[in-house]
Design an enzyme around this catalytic site. Structure first.
Site, PDB file in Angstrom:
ATOM      1  N   HIS A 174       4.413   1.639  -7.967  1.00 21.68           N
ATOM      2  CA  HIS A 174       3.429   0.551  -7.896  1.00 21.68           C
ATOM      3  C   HIS A 174       2.538   0.563  -9.143  1.00 21.68           C
ATOM      4  O   HIS A 174       2.194  -0.491  -9.685  1.00 21.68           O
ATOM      5  CB  HIS A 174       2.510   0.729  -6.682  1.00 21.68           C
ATOM      6  CG  HIS A 174       3.199   0.657  -5.354  1.00 21.68           C
ATOM      7  ND1 HIS A 174       3.371   1.756  -4.544  1.00 21.68           N
ATOM      8  CD2 HIS A 174       3.754  -0.389  -4.684  1.00 21.68           C
ATOM      9  CE1 HIS A 174       3.988   1.380  -3.427  1.00 21.68           C
ATOM     10  NE2 HIS A 174       4.233   0.095  -3.490  1.00 21.68           N
ATOM     11  N   GLY A 213       0.811  -1.221   0.000  1.00 25.77           N
ATOM     12  CA  GLY A 213       0.000   0.000   0.000  1.00 25.77           C
ATOM     13  C   GLY A 213       0.840   1.265   0.000  1.00 25.77           C
ATOM     14  O   GLY A 213       2.021   1.224  -0.327  1.00 25.77           O
ATOM     15  N   VAL A 270      10.911   2.961 -11.098  1.00 21.18           N
ATOM     16  CA  VAL A 270      10.398   4.287 -11.439  1.00 21.18           C
ATOM     17  C   VAL A 270      11.043   5.294 -10.484  1.00 21.18           C
ATOM     18  O   VAL A 270      11.058   5.079  -9.263  1.00 21.18           O
ATOM     19  CB  VAL A 270       8.862   4.339 -11.315  1.00 21.18           C
ATOM     20  CG1 VAL A 270       8.341   5.731 -11.637  1.00 21.18           C
ATOM     21  CG2 VAL A 270       8.226   3.308 -12.231  1.00 21.18           C
TER      22      VAL A 270
HETATM   23  P1  AMP Z   1       6.011  -2.366  -1.559  1.00 19.59           P
HETATM   24  O1  AMP Z   1       4.631  -1.813  -1.407  1.00 19.59           O
HETATM   25  O2  AMP Z   1       7.086  -1.409  -1.192  1.00 19.59           O
HETATM   26  O3  AMP Z   1       6.169  -3.730  -0.940  1.00 19.59           O
HETATM   27  O4  AMP Z   1       6.187  -2.594  -3.114  1.00 19.59           O
HETATM   28  C1  AMP Z   1       5.305  -3.398  -3.847  1.00 19.59           C
HETATM   29  C2  AMP Z   1       5.916  -3.690  -5.186  1.00 19.59           C
HETATM   30  O5  AMP Z   1       6.156  -2.465  -5.876  1.00 19.59           O
HETATM   31  C3  AMP Z   1       7.276  -4.394  -5.058  1.00 19.59           C
HETATM   32  O6  AMP Z   1       7.371  -5.392  -6.057  1.00 19.59           O
HETATM   33  C4  AMP Z   1       8.239  -3.274  -5.298  1.00 19.59           C
HETATM   34  O7  AMP Z   1       9.487  -3.696  -5.816  1.00 19.59           O
HETATM   35  C5  AMP Z   1       7.494  -2.422  -6.305  1.00 19.59           C
HETATM   36  N1  AMP Z   1       8.023  -1.057  -6.292  1.00 19.59           N
HETATM   37  C6  AMP Z   1       8.165  -0.254  -5.216  1.00 19.59           C
HETATM   38  N2  AMP Z   1       8.745   0.912  -5.578  1.00 19.59           N
HETATM   39  C7  AMP Z   1       8.967   0.837  -6.910  1.00 19.59           C
HETATM   40  C8  AMP Z   1       9.544   1.720  -7.882  1.00 19.59           C
HETATM   41  N3  AMP Z   1      10.013   2.914  -7.544  1.00 19.59           N
HETATM   42  N4  AMP Z   1       9.601   1.303  -9.166  1.00 19.59           N
HETATM   43  C9  AMP Z   1       9.135   0.068  -9.519  1.00 19.59           C
HETATM   44  N5  AMP Z   1       8.582  -0.799  -8.658  1.00 19.59           N
HETATM   45  C10 AMP Z   1       8.491  -0.426  -7.380  1.00 19.59           C
END
Ligand code: AMP
Length: 280
Positions: free
Chosen positions: A34, A28, A173
């Site tokens: 995301h 979230g 990103v």
């Molecule tokens: P999280 O909510 O931080 O657990 O992230 C959920 C998913 O989004 C994970 O697979 C992360 O690697 C991906 N994610 C988070 N930040 C980025 C970003 N800046 N660019 C690409 N994917 C991301």
């Protein structure tokens, strides 16, 4: 868009969902990083499911579980706008009813780097991802290169446990100044936010050095460390690593694909980032 709070509600909805199914697991506090995952899942699948679950089991005792940002209403609005079909928002009790003690250990790949600094982190990650894969049974699961080691851990688990899903890794990103988008960026003060750009600057400067022909990992790491050291708001550097992009073995000389990664505290907020050293 259907919001399911229990495993049985979600499974019922998935019974009539059309395949292929793409799954985007998140904790979230959604941002454009995301959404890149959701968009790619949308473009490659008939049904898109996202999950929002701040997984207590991947936070160590010194981590920021309590202060981790939570913005559920806003998250649901953006997921609907991006065309997600289903969102699974389980409670802690739903995911981990009392007596749930099984844990997934992917071995060495989860014990180095993040695994060394965040006690039991990847046990928590692998366990929750396996549960989500078993609950949703997606054809594809989408994860971000931003969490490079996490992708390797999940890839290892999918391979080792013969899971029938394809892991799709999506490029990181970044904000205009290069900072990798992260839910934790919201916890930075204005001054810290501005200082945090040093992380990607250090990684990209070392990558440039590699592009200019330097293959010695120690020199590349030292270059990144020197740049980080120039920013007074960097209060801790847990590691700067140059590792094989598949096995995550630390390298002396860069040959083939490597991942240059770091974990840094800006003030009290711990951030991670990585760039790939490859010829693609
Ligand atoms: P999280 O909510 O931080 O657990 O992230 C959920 C998913 O989004 C994970 O697979 C992360 O690697 C991906 N994610 C988070 N930040 C980025 C970003 N800046 N660019 C690409 N994917 C991301």
């Amino acid at each position: 868009m259907l919001v399911a709070r229990t495993v049985s509600e979600l499974r019922l909805a998935l019974e009539t969902a059309q395949s292929p199914l793409g799954l985007v697991p998140t904790m979230g506090a959604l941002h454009a990083g995301h959404l890149a995952l959701v968009r790619q899942a949308r473009s490659e699948n008939t049904t898109v499911a996202a999950t929002i679950f701040v997984n207590s089991r991947q936070f160590g005792s010194h981590d920021d579980f309590a202060s981790y940002p939570r913005t559920l209403e806003q998250d649901l609005t953006v997921l609907e706008a991006e065309g997600a079909d289903l969102v699974f928002v389980p409670s802690d009790e739903e995911m981990y009813p009392s007596g749930c003690e099984t844990r997934v250990d992917v071995g060495r790949i989860g014990q180095v780097l993040e695994g060394q600094f965040r006690e039991e982190h990847f046990l928590g990650v692998a366990t929750v991802v396996l549960k989500l894969l078993n609950i949703c049974r997606p054809d594809r699961v989408y994860m971000g290169q931003k969490d490079g080691q996490q992708c390797l851990v999940v890839r290892r688990m999918v391979e080792d446990l013969n899971l029938e899903t394809e892991l799709v890794t999506v490029s990181t990103v970044r904000d205009l100044d290069g900072l990798a988008l992260s839910s934790r960026n919201a916890l930075l003060t204005d001054k810290e936010r501005s200082a945090a750009r040093v992380i990607s600057q250090a990684l990209f400067a070392a990558k440039e050095m590699w592009e200019s022909g330097v293959k010695d990992a120690d020199r590349l790491k030292q270059h990144a460390r020197d740049i980080l050291a120039g920013e007074p708001l960097v209060t801790q550097v847990d590691y700067v690593s140059v590792a094989d992009a598949r096995t995550i073995e630390e390298l002396k000389i860069v040959q083939g694909r490597a991942m240059l990664s770091t974990a840094v505290k800006i003030g009290s907020i711990r951030l991670i980032d990585n760039v790939m050293l490859d010829t693609d």
